[in-house]
Design an enzyme around this catalytic site. Structure first.
Site, PDB file in Angstrom:
ATOM      1  N   GLU A 159       0.780  -1.028   0.040  1.00 31.38           N
ATOM      2  CA  GLU A 159      -0.039   0.074   0.090  1.00 31.38           C
ATOM      3  C   GLU A 159       0.773   1.231   0.119  1.00 31.38           C
ATOM      4  O   GLU A 159       1.871   1.436   0.801  1.00 31.38           O
ATOM      5  CB  GLU A 159      -0.957  -0.027   1.225  1.00 31.38           C
ATOM      6  N   ASN A 296      -2.680  -5.943   5.614  1.00 27.73           N
ATOM      7  CA  ASN A 296      -2.586  -7.138   4.460  1.00 27.73           C
ATOM      8  C   ASN A 296      -3.818  -8.159   5.057  1.00 27.73           C
ATOM      9  O   ASN A 296      -3.525  -8.699   6.542  1.00 27.73           O
ATOM     10  CB  ASN A 296      -1.420  -7.779   4.586  1.00 27.73           C
ATOM     11  N   HIS A 328      -6.465  -1.449  15.483  1.00 30.93           N
ATOM     12  CA  HIS A 328      -6.393  -0.561  14.125  1.00 30.93           C
ATOM     13  C   HIS A 328      -6.410  -1.431  12.937  1.00 30.93           C
ATOM     14  O   HIS A 328      -7.421  -1.556  12.154  1.00 30.93           O
ATOM     15  CB  HIS A 328      -5.525   0.446  14.183  1.00 30.93           C
ATOM     16  N   GLU A 329      -5.659  -2.243  12.896  1.00 32.95           N
ATOM     17  CA  GLU A 329      -5.272  -3.058  11.789  1.00 32.95           C
ATOM     18  C   GLU A 329      -6.111  -4.348  11.793  1.00 32.95           C
ATOM     19  O   GLU A 329      -6.601  -4.568  10.378  1.00 32.95           O
ATOM     20  CB  GLU A 329      -3.954  -3.729  11.827  1.00 32.95           C
ATOM     21  N   ARG A 827       9.009  10.308   2.263  1.00 30.85           N
ATOM     22  CA  ARG A 827       9.989  10.976   1.409  1.00 30.85           C
ATOM     23  C   ARG A 827       9.845  12.505   1.293  1.00 30.85           C
ATOM     24  O   ARG A 827      10.504  13.403   1.381  1.00 30.85           O
ATOM     25  CB  ARG A 827      10.325  10.389   0.112  1.00 30.85           C
TER      26      ARG A 827
HETATM   27 ZN    ZN Z   1      -4.912   2.204   8.919  1.00 30.89          ZN
END
Ligand code: ZN
Length: 898
Positions: A159, A296, A328-329, A827
């Site tokens: 992602e 994932n 959260h995940e 970045r």
């Molecule tokens: Zn998230």
């Protein structure tokens, strides 16, 4: 249930008609979803086989895609990046060789067909060669130290747009397809993907081929592959096999995560009303390589410091972080994975929701953690950003890969979460849940836009959710609610009006919102009608304020009126002066969360140049006996900010620090250095923060105690509790000489886990000594720690170490070497994160000019955001700091001997 002394009272309220126009986006449609790829050819199923070479860090692979051609085409267009396509064949009944053309800039692979093919189903076979990098982009490797030397494991981070680096694919979330992964790895490896292993077979040379089961249709950014010398802690909950997977020797630190997953899975199954749809769920701890966690489907990856908890060495803060990141995940397994936002402009729906859901689960299992207070603190931070000119709406057009990476920001996560919290509070907990359930049921294994969620919540609540939501998700910024009262015939008329709340943005476009406003009145009238909008959770009365003024009657003119009851609203409030005075006089009778809200509003007004810093400091001093962790967190963050602004003004800084110490010392006296048996976790957290700041502010007693405890810790690590390690190391690191620095550096190099390693490197980064700061900067380019952590040293030297100029010079000299080591996610924000330590307008201009001249234009958004932060600090330094100094000097006077 908590009992509030302040109960809501409503006699009646008059609501003017709401006629705000809604901009309202359309519900999901495949054809109109944005993206670069044409929708004429769609993938239905991928069979992928990957052979990684762990010496050369390259791959060879094959992907066979079942495609559906929806209308006649002459070419097939998909994504690929840094892959060499060695062969491309289409099976149309016969074999058709295709001509691949790669456009690196666009990350597009075009397969030219010798002749047009008609609509129908085909198989596409691509053979390719690729690379395995050290950054978490696509398939990556992590080198980590063990007792028997360095080892290598593989992981993936797809992602938002990096699956295309591992295999050619339709790498936009709307192209859902099933995946079947096969990988060739050393026999001693444990390989993990989204689904359980279906088949394993031994090959020659100590290798094996592992084939995983077929996934349900899903977006390509959710594909996972991990492989290494790993071990697993196992459990089962409601028919789902759960594993916590770690590198060797660490699985025992997975017990807390395992217990949390088991609780949360059962809770989510029940909350969503839809069972977790895969047969297994793995949570994998990666020792470096990437900094966050990734949802994932069926195989969540975590930087190990977000998953592992060692009861002997991990702090309470780590425990909270593990629970909340796991929650959260896991929320994404439904919200994001089962139902996926169609395009990155709706990313907030994934992230805002998962963040909000994580708070809900955390609160359910850990009520003593005071999650709503923590959420209110987070909210205040993002509201401050959102009030400035560089903000953007939650929903923001995303045109390219770089913008997709930038979409993962505070507005997406925190404002999204705060808006959902306000909405749930307004609609009611059960109604909200019913809406979520029907949204997930209707769109499972499909994609959506925000409009689909509003439709479901609107149906469940019979309220104009879409019309309310548009203002919050499609407009930037936030409102200021102005509260006035009048006494008419013995009744108090409360008048509410709104305008846009801005900080340093005098020309901001005027905007209006539909604002659900919760009000609390006085205890004197308890028992009277609460009105139909009353909300049990918030114990408050709701009114929906539109573009006209809203009025509410309270029965008694002496009643105290407070808006944003329960602090769940995403707006600032300013009261008529007499009203505010009354609130301040009675502040100790308000619930903790409303006391916090008043303090936050008061500080918000200082930032916006609408209120005086003296009025904020008066409020702070009236809270001297306060024990609330959340209230002190707010105060401490402001004191820390002023201390930073005082840098370079030696005498005045010392006076300020002395004043700040007198405010905080009573807290340390109350809490003590040692944890008390049975104390609350919030006291534990507050102790750590108070000690750390007293050390920063030069409290001699705290500094020498920290050194003493550090000395004992060197000979007997167990003598220093896990919760005291961060503040003690930070203080010792800050004032360290070369000998101490070298000691901590040695500990850092030998650290076994990520939490421990980061503790030491952060302590080093805070060194005030300029020669040590130079050593710190040099570390950022070495391989002594993982590159992603090393590059963070530069920003920490600027902020904690107070060497902004030195760090900035270093960054300019080594820009390209540093950026090579920073992953795509960070970045655009890297240079701004270093310049953010400054507080002068000239530096803000320099940042924007530098990024324009030396970096891609994609970096400008982040640069402008941070430039605004620098300018706000410059304003506060010019405008408020002299007043703070006067305040401090006046406080110091009585003790001076004439
Ligand atoms: Zn998230």
């Amino acid at each position: 249930m908590r009992i509030f002394r302040w109960l809501p009272v409503l006699v009646c309220f008059v609501l003017t008609a709401v006629v705000l126009p809604a901009i309202a986006e359309a519900p999901f449609s495949f054809e109109s979803t944005p993206g670069k790829l044409p929708k004429s050819v769609v993938p239905r199923h991928y069979a992928i086989r990957i052979e990684p070479d762990l010496e050369k860090f390259t791959t060879r692979g094959t992907v066979v895609v079942d495609i559906e051609v929806r209308k006649p085409v002459r070419e097939i267009v998909l994504n690929a990046l840094n892959l060499e396509i060695t062969s491309a064949t289409l099976f149309t009944g016969k074999e058709m060789a295709l001509k691949p053309t790669l456009n690196k800039e666009q990350q597009i692979l075009t397969l030219g067909l010798p002749n047009e093919i008609s609509a129908g189903k085909y198989k596409l076979k691509l053979e390719f060669a690729g690379e395995i990098g050290e950054k978490a982009e696509g398939l990556f490797y992590v080198k980590y130290a063990t007792e028997t030397g360095k080892k290598v494991m593989l992981g993936t981070q797809m992602e938002p747009t990096d699956a295309r680096r591992m295999f050619p694919c339709w790498d936009e979330p709307v192209f859902r397809a099933s995946f079947e992964m096969t990988v060739v790895v050393p026999e001693k490896h444990l390989a993990i993907s989204n689904m359980p292993v279906e088949k394993e077979r031994k090959l020659s040379n100590g290798m094996k081929e592992v084939k995983f089961g077929r996934t349900p249709p899903m977006a390509s950014y959710l594909v996972v592959l991990v492989s290494g010398e790993l071990e697993a802690l196992k459990g089962t909950t409601e028919g789902v096999d759960i594993r916590i997977i770690t590198t060797e020797g660490k699985k025992e630190q997975g017990h807390y995560a395992l217990e949390s997953v088991q609780n949360i899975l059962a809770y989510y199954n029940q909350y969503f009303g839809i069972k977790y749809p895969l047969p297994k769920l793995d949570l994998i701890a990666v020792p470096g390589g990437f900094q966050g966690a990734m949802e994932n489907w069926g195989g969540i990856t975590y930087n190990e410091r977000l998953l592992l908890f060692d009861p002997k060495a991990s702090s309470a803060e780590t425990k909270q972080r593990v629970f909340s990141v796991v929650a959260h995940e896991m929320a994404h397994q439904w919200f994001g994975n089962l139902v996926t936002t169609a395009w990155w402009d709706n990313l907030w729906l994934n992230e805002g929701f998962a963040s909000w859901m994580a708070s809900k689960a955390t609160d359910h299992f850990n009520p003593e953690w005071q999650v709503s207070l923590a959420a209110s603190l987070d909210k205040a931070g993002v509201m401050s950003d959102d009030a400035r000119s560089a903000t953007h709406p939650i929903q923001k057009a995303v045109k390219n890969e770089s913008e997709a990476n930038d979409a993962f920001d505070q507005i997406t996560y925190r404002k999204g979460q705060a808006f959902l919290r306000m909405l749930e509070n307004y609609l009611g907990e059960e109604t909200f849940r019913a809406g979520i359930h029907s949204y997930l049921s209707k769109h499972r294994f499909s994609n959506t836009t925000t409009a689909d969620l509003w439709e479901a919540l609107g149906k469940a609540s019979h309220k104009p959710v879409q019309a309310i939501a548009a203002g919050w998700t499609e407009q930037p910024g936030l409102p200021l609610v102005k509260v006035k009262t009048e006494c008419i015939d013995g009744k108090q008329l409360v008048v509410l009006e709104q305008e846009r709340f801005t900080v340093r943005d005098p020309n901001a476009k005027p905007l209006e919102w539909r604002i659900p406003i919760a009000l609390i009145g006085s205890v004197a009238n308890a028992g009277l009608s609460r009105g139909e909008h009353s909300n049990v959770a918030a114990k408050s009365v709701y009114t929906l304020l539109g573009e006209s003024r809203g009025t509410v009657y309270f029965t008694n003119c002496n009643q105290i009126v407070k808006a944003n009851a329960g602090n769940a609203g995403y707006y600032r409030v300013v009261y008529q002066p007499e009203l505010f005075q009354r609130l301040v006089q009675h502040i100790h009778e308000l619930p903790e969360i409303d006391r916090l809200d008043l303090l936050q509003d008061s500080w918000g007004m200082v930032e916006a140049n609408r209120g005086s810093v003296e009025s904020y400091l008066t409020l702070v001093e009236s809270l001297r006996n306060e024990k609330s962790w959340a209230i002190w967190s707010q105060v401490l963050s402001v004191l820390e900010l002023f201390d930073n602004l005082e840098q370079g003004r030696t005498e005045q800084r010392a006076a300020f620090e002395q004043y700040a110490c007198t405010l905080i010392q009573p807290q340390l006296a109350r809490l003590g250095w040692e944890a008390k048996a049975g104390e609350t976790i919030t006291d534990t957290l507050l102790r750590s923060r108070v000690i750390s700041l007293l050390g920063q502010f030069g409290d001699k007693g705290v500094m020498s105690e920290a050194r003493l405890r550090y000395g004992k810790f060197l000979t007997n690590p167990e003598s220093l509790s896990a919760d005291l390690r961060p503040p003690v190391l930070r203080i010792v690191g800050r004032y360290s000489d070369k000998k101490t620095y070298d000691e901590i550096h040695e500990l850092a190099r030998k650290a076994k886990g990520t939490e421990e390693r980061q503790l030491y490197y952060r302590a080093l980064a805070g060194a005030l000594d300029v020669e040590l700061a130079r050593e710190n900067l040099a570390i950022s380019l070495t391989n002594e720690t993982v590159p992603q952590e090393a590059t963070r040293m530069v920003g920490e030297v600027a902020t904690f170490g107070e060497h902004g100029e030195l760090a900035w010079q270093f960054t300019q000299e080594h820009l390209q070497d540093l950026l090579k080591r920073v992953e795509a996610f960070r970045r655009n924000g890297y240079v701004p994160s270093i310049m953010g330590a400054f507080s002068d307008n000239g530096r803000a201009d320099e940042l924007v000019q530098y990024v324009t001249a030396h970096l891609s234009m994609d970096g400008l958004t982040k640069a402008k955001e941070v430039a605004e932060t620098i300018r706000l600090k410059a304003d506060l330094k010019d405008r408020e700091l002299p007043r703070v100094d006067q305040w401090v000097n006046r406080r110091a006077e009585p003790t001076k001997i004439p």
